[in-house]
Design a protein around this motif. Structure first.
Motif, PDB file in Angstrom:
ATOM      1  N   CYS A 155      -6.427  -1.544   0.265  1.00  0.00           N
ATOM      2  CA  CYS A 155      -5.603  -1.806   1.437  1.00  0.00           C
ATOM      3  C   CYS A 155      -6.480  -2.287   2.590  1.00  0.00           C
ATOM      4  O   CYS A 155      -7.505  -1.662   2.901  1.00  0.00           O
TER       5      CYS A 155
ATOM      6  N   CYS B 244       0.059   3.569   3.490  1.00  0.00           N
ATOM      7  CA  CYS B 244       0.449   3.185   4.851  1.00  0.00           C
ATOM      8  C   CYS B 244       1.553   2.118   4.852  1.00  0.00           C
ATOM      9  O   CYS B 244       1.932   1.631   5.904  1.00  0.00           O
TER      10      CYS B 244
ATOM     11  N   CYS C 179       0.855  -1.185   0.000  1.00  0.00           N
ATOM     12  CA  CYS C 179       0.000   0.000   0.000  1.00  0.00           C
ATOM     13  C   CYS C 179       0.894   1.240   0.000  1.00  0.00           C
ATOM     14  O   CYS C 179       1.720   1.400   0.898  1.00  0.00           O
TER      15      CYS C 179
HETATM   16 ZN   LIG Z   1      -2.878   1.162   3.389  1.00  0.00          ZN
END
Ligand SMILES: [Zn+2]
Length: 510
Positions: free
Chosen positions: A420, A405, A402
């Motif tokens: 995600c 994050c 991702c």
């Molecule tokens: Zn994420």
């Protein structure tokens, strides 16, 4: 700078027959030399007594094939007057610490030895005199290259047959004038001069290659005054684009666009056509003339596919490079991706179970058809040529990471969609991978781009993802038109429109 230009030759009947004969003779010479080297190796391997002609030094049987009793000729370079040959051995006042050749070993390589025996070959088989001497020499150097590749870990040199020995190389003596080329011992030959050789370039080497629709010549030219292409220094990079290659879409870019994969050899139409032609070939009587003709038809289709693919890839490469200063690809190991599935056993019965290989065959075919590495090489070349930079990054987890994050999980990806599982970031999976590839390269060189990122930071719901825009630049149609308007349809539309206007006119009048 070195460059390679390819042209199609227009030999007359006599020249074409001659080149066919040359290929046969060169193939036999190649195979003879290969066999000679193999036999020498086994002879030493069995006898163990080799390389002690002068220095008494031991050499590895793999790297040195010359045995004391070898039939392949004189193993030493005889440019020193001190050398005296008696029988098969060299005797001279000589020891390892006091080399008369200023440190250089006067040993001939296996290739050198075989080249020096070419006059013997010509004497024994006079028809070899028809072939240009540099062609014969280059033919043996080709075997040297095969051995070099073998020592670098690639496969061992193969004996050649008619289908995989289709070219010969000139080292010198070739001249080009207008649309004519002079090939030594073949004479002046016409060719399709599709693009002129630039001024100032000299011919380095010339390779004549037989393909299913005729002979081609590739000319290697050099101009030392022209500098080689220099890639853009990393500090001057302002924009970057990451590229993720795939099968459904050939390339997905980090700016959100995608390039269509036309699947030149695996699309339905082409597979059907190939199947029919191969079936025709298979049903012909073996060793017949008709079989040869049918084989040529199959070969021409293969060539057509490869031409289409090459053409398309050059165009795609140019479009990608035009987008940014820095182009990033992932360093895929394509051959590993195409490996066979491991066999599965039933531990009770010992029988083989279905391991999914039959399904993988289709995937492997698609991977080969996409020719990612070819595209990468072309992009690299185009980038260097247009003064831009090309980089590769390791491919691990690019499609599972991702970018928001940095959470890595295989559940992040659901086929073409990326969502995600931690922060809920959603995007097209391939474009997301391309973005990760780009970011990985930027991190590697610690670059901060001045331009804004291409992808908007907004969270989308999985089903409402916007369709990625298609590249519609230039010549390539990334979307084939679903229906073409024929003349009949056009006249129908015209008639319908005129009726409508008639209908509306009275209303307006009223
Ligand atoms: Zn994420």
């Amino acid at each position: 700078m070195l460059a390679g230009y390819v042209y199609k030759l227009r030999p007359d009947d006599e020249q074409a027959t001659k080149m066919d004969n040359w290929l046969d003779m060169l193939r036999s010479s190649y195979n003879w030399c290969l066999n000679d080297r193999i036999e020498q190796y086994y002879q030493q391997y069995i006898c163990g007594d080799y390389c002690d002609l002068r220095t008494k030094a031991e050499a590895c049987a793999l790297t040195c094939f010359v045995s004391k009793n070898g039939a392949s000729g004189e193993p030493w370079k005889l440019d020193n007057s001190e050398v005296e040959i008696i029988g098969e051995c060299c005797l001279l006042p000589y020891d390892l610490n006091n080399l008369p050749y200023s440190g250089k070993t006067p040993r001939r390589s296996a290739g050198d030895i075989q080249i020096t025996t070419l006059p013997v070959l010509k004497k024994a088989r006079p028809w070899f005199k028809d072939i240009d001497s540099t062609v014969l020499q280059q033919n043996i150097k080709r075997l040297d290259t095969a051995y070099k590749n073998f020592f670098e870990g690639k496969g061992f040199a193969n004996f050649k047959n008619k289908s995989n020995f289709r070219s010969f190389t000139y080292a010198s003596g070739v001249r080009v004038e207008g649309n004519k080329i002079y090939l030594p011992k073949l004479g002046w030959m016409r060719f399709y001069n599709s693009r002129p050789i630039p001024d100032g370039f000299t011919i380095k080497s010339v390779t004549v290659r037989k393909k299913s629709n005729g002979y081609y010549v590739s000319i290697r030219i050099e101009d030392k005054s022209v500098p080689d292409y220099i890639p853009l220094p990393i500090e001057q990079v302002n924009t970057a684009v990451g590229c993720d290659v795939g099968i459904k879409k050939l390339v997905s870019l980090s700016d959100g666009s995608q390039v269509k994969n036309p699947k030149f050899s695996t699309n339905k139409k082409m597979r059907r056509r190939m199947k029919i032609r191969q079936r025709r070939l298979a049903r012909k009587k073996k060793r017949s003339k008709n079989r040869k003709k049918a084989a040529n038809v199959v070969g021409r289709l293969h060539q057509k596919i490869s031409n289409q693919r090459t053409d398309y890839q050059w165009k795609v490469a140019h479009q990608i490079v035009n987008k940014a200063d820095l182009v990033v690809f992932e360093d895929l190991k394509v051959s590993n991706m195409k490996k066979r599935c491991k066999p599965k056993f039933d531990s009770d019965t010992g029988k083989y179970l279905n391991n999914g290989q039959s399904r993988k065959v289709g995937l492997n075919r698609s991977i080969s058809d996409a020719a990612w590495f070819e595209l990468r090489l072309k992009t690299e070349y185009v980038a260097a040529k247009s003064g831009k930079r090309f980089e590769v990054v390791p491919p691990h987890h690019t499609s599972q990471l991702c970018p928001e994050c940095h959470h890595v999980d295989s559940s992040n990806r659901d086929e073409e969609k990326f969502l995600c599982s931690v922060c809920g970031y959603a995007a097209d999976a391939d474009n997301n991978a391309a973005r990760n590839i780009k970011q990985r390269c930027l991190d590697k060189f610690n670059i901060k781009l001045t331009l804004k990122p291409h992808i908007k930071k907004e969270k989308a719901v999985r089903r409402d993802l916007p369709e990625p825009e298609q590249l519609t630049l230039g010549l390539i149609l990334f979307e084939t038109p679903t229906c073409e308007v024929t003349r009949v349809q056009r006249s129908y539309v015209r008639a319908r429109n005129s009726k409508r206007s008639q209908r509306t006119e009275p209303l307006e009048a009223a």
